[in-house]
Scaffold this motif. Structure first.
Motif, PDB file in Angstrom:
ATOM      1  N   THR A  69       0.813  -1.223   0.000  1.00 51.72           N
ATOM      2  CA  THR A  69       0.000   0.000   0.000  1.00 51.72           C
ATOM      3  C   THR A  69       0.846   1.273   0.000  1.00 51.72           C
ATOM      4  O   THR A  69       0.446   2.276  -0.589  1.00 51.72           O
ATOM      5  CB  THR A  69      -0.963   0.012   1.196  1.00 51.72           C
ATOM      6  OG1 THR A  69      -0.222  -0.178   2.415  1.00 51.72           O
ATOM      7  CG2 THR A  69      -1.990  -1.097   1.061  1.00 51.72           C
ATOM      8  N   ILE A  72       1.854   1.700  -3.621  1.00 53.91           N
ATOM      9  CA  ILE A  72       0.715   2.176  -4.425  1.00 53.91           C
ATOM     10  C   ILE A  72       0.452   3.651  -4.147  1.00 53.91           C
ATOM     11  O   ILE A  72       0.290   4.455  -5.076  1.00 53.91           O
ATOM     12  CB  ILE A  72      -0.543   1.337  -4.129  1.00 53.91           C
ATOM     13  CG1 ILE A  72      -0.378  -0.088  -4.658  1.00 53.91           C
ATOM     14  CG2 ILE A  72      -1.780   1.988  -4.751  1.00 53.91           C
ATOM     15  CD1 ILE A  72      -1.498  -1.021  -4.247  1.00 53.91           C
ATOM     16  N   LEU A  76       0.688   6.776  -6.773  1.00 52.81           N
ATOM     17  CA  LEU A  76      -0.488   7.576  -7.088  1.00 52.81           C
ATOM     18  C   LEU A  76      -0.269   9.055  -6.797  1.00 52.81           C
ATOM     19  O   LEU A  76      -0.800   9.920  -7.505  1.00 52.81           O
ATOM     20  CB  LEU A  76      -1.693   7.062  -6.287  1.00 52.81           C
ATOM     21  CG  LEU A  76      -2.255   5.703  -6.706  1.00 52.81           C
ATOM     22  CD1 LEU A  76      -3.376   5.283  -5.776  1.00 52.81           C
ATOM     23  CD2 LEU A  76      -2.749   5.734  -8.140  1.00 52.81           C
ATOM     24  N   GLU A  86      -6.531   7.179  -5.039  1.00 55.53           N
ATOM     25  CA  GLU A  86      -6.268   6.618  -3.711  1.00 55.53           C
ATOM     26  C   GLU A  86      -7.558   6.546  -2.897  1.00 55.53           C
ATOM     27  O   GLU A  86      -7.800   5.574  -2.169  1.00 55.53           O
ATOM     28  CB  GLU A  86      -5.221   7.469  -2.988  1.00 55.53           C
ATOM     29  CG  GLU A  86      -4.722   6.838  -1.710  1.00 55.53           C
ATOM     30  CD  GLU A  86      -3.587   7.620  -1.069  1.00 55.53           C
ATOM     31  OE1 GLU A  86      -3.280   7.342   0.112  1.00 55.53           O
ATOM     32  OE2 GLU A  86      -3.017   8.517  -1.722  1.00 55.53           O
ATOM     33  N   LEU A  89      -9.578   3.565  -4.070  1.00 55.12           N
ATOM     34  CA  LEU A  89      -9.052   2.324  -3.504  1.00 55.12           C
ATOM     35  C   LEU A  89      -9.428   2.199  -2.024  1.00 55.12           C
ATOM     36  O   LEU A  89      -9.742   1.104  -1.548  1.00 55.12           O
ATOM     37  CB  LEU A  89      -7.538   2.269  -3.663  1.00 55.12           C
ATOM     38  CG  LEU A  89      -7.012   2.094  -5.094  1.00 55.12           C
ATOM     39  CD1 LEU A  89      -5.489   2.138  -5.107  1.00 55.12           C
ATOM     40  CD2 LEU A  89      -7.515   0.783  -5.697  1.00 55.12           C
TER      41      LEU A  89
END
Length: 315
Positions: A69, A72, A76, A86, A89
């Motif tokens: 995470t 990611i 982003l 974000e 998600l």
């Protein structure tokens, strides 16, 4: 704009939830976490030093969750409007829409018949449905709503505000581990110790915040009593075996003049649990719907507060 991530995630999840097509295609992040926990538990939960092995399982779970995470989120944040992606998600780790749907379905089923109510409530609670009368079904649904409002909505939102996508994902990993191995039976008493203690810690503030939000929401719900909500939470919140679960349950009971908790049957065995609130116990479908009204007002209040925080930080 990163400050607007939590209110956007809360709004999007409330409107759209987790699309069934996406669930069928890639499943759900909590299912992925559960699969990893199952694999680690099968390998580690044996022999001696099970408490240390349970701690190792939790550490590995959190390390992998953080690595994925954080990577990611970092990627982003380099992209235009990456904070929006974000937020999208993060919606996968909130449960406000599904919680409301599931509890509302119990009210609808119970309005048809006791048998239908029992079948529906068995989808959201672990107690023996055949032991429940109409009031028991209604109380079970309302108790589940109160507890899940904390660990399914406010707690993940709290950690989203503090830590973005990694924060909410790490919370959900701990919560999932506790639900799977944080039990007091012979198999998990030692192995699940670390997961259960970690879950107590990460839910300590959110549980009390949920009680406070329910009390605040009572100002805008006809027939609800904000003062009784908070005073009941202060009086009865610590009665629960969990240091956290009793707070939202007591607040909701006090707000609406209910008495929740009490004896429950699990797997044929009756557990004498404490009561929260000192009001009515003879509840029905209308009381479930009133509880949902308070829950939705609490969501409005949470959205407003996160938006206010975002505006203050943005300025």
């Amino acid at each position: 704009m990163q400050a607007f991530l939590p209110p956007l995630a809360l709004l999007l999840e409330r409107l759209f939830g987790y699309p069934p097509a996406l669930l069928g295609a890639v499943r759900h992040p909590v299912i992925w976490m559960g699969t990893l926990i199952s694999l680690l538990e099968a390998r580690l939960n044996r022999g001696d030093n099970r408490r240390a092995k349970g701690l190792l399982m939790l550490a590995l779970l959190l390390a992998l969750t953080a690595a994925v995470t954080v990577a990611i989120a970092a990627a982003l944040r380099l992209a235009p409007f990456g904070w929006v992606l974000e937020a999208i998600l993060a919606t996968t780790l909130l449960a406000q829409k599904e919680l409301g749907r599931a509890v509302g379905a119990v009210a609808d089923a119970l309005s048809q018949s006791l048998a239908a109510g029992r079948r529906q409530v068995s989808q959201i609670v672990g107690r023996d449905p055949e032991q429940l009368d109409e009031a028991g079904v209604a109380r079970a649904a309302i108790e589940s709503l109160a507890e899940s409002a904390s660990d399914g909505v406010i707690a993940p939102l709290f950690w989203l505000v503090l830590g973005g996508l990694p924060g909410i994902a790490l919370y959900k990993a701990i919560n999932t581990a506790d639900s799977m191995v944080g039990h007091r039976d012979a198999r998990y008493a030692e192995f699940g110790w670390a997961s259960a203690r970690a879950d107590d810690i990460v839910n300590w503030i959110p549980a009390r915040l949920t009680a406070l939000l329910l009390a605040g929401a009572s100002f805008w719900v006809k027939g609800a009593d904000a003062e009784q909500a908070w005073s009941t939470a202060l009086r009865d919140g610590s009665k629960h075996a969990s240091p956290n679960a009793g707070w939202p349950e007591a607040a909701l009971a006090g707000a609406l003049g209910f008495s929740l908790g009490g004896p429950r049957a699990y797997a044929g065995e009756v557990h004498d649990l404490p009561e929260f609130g000192s009001g009515r116990r003879d509840l029905g479908p209308a009381d479930i719907r009133k509880s949902l009204e308070l829950y939705r007002m609490m969501l409005n209040l949470a959205l407003g507060l996160t938006l206010a925080i975002a505006v203050l930080l943005f300025r």
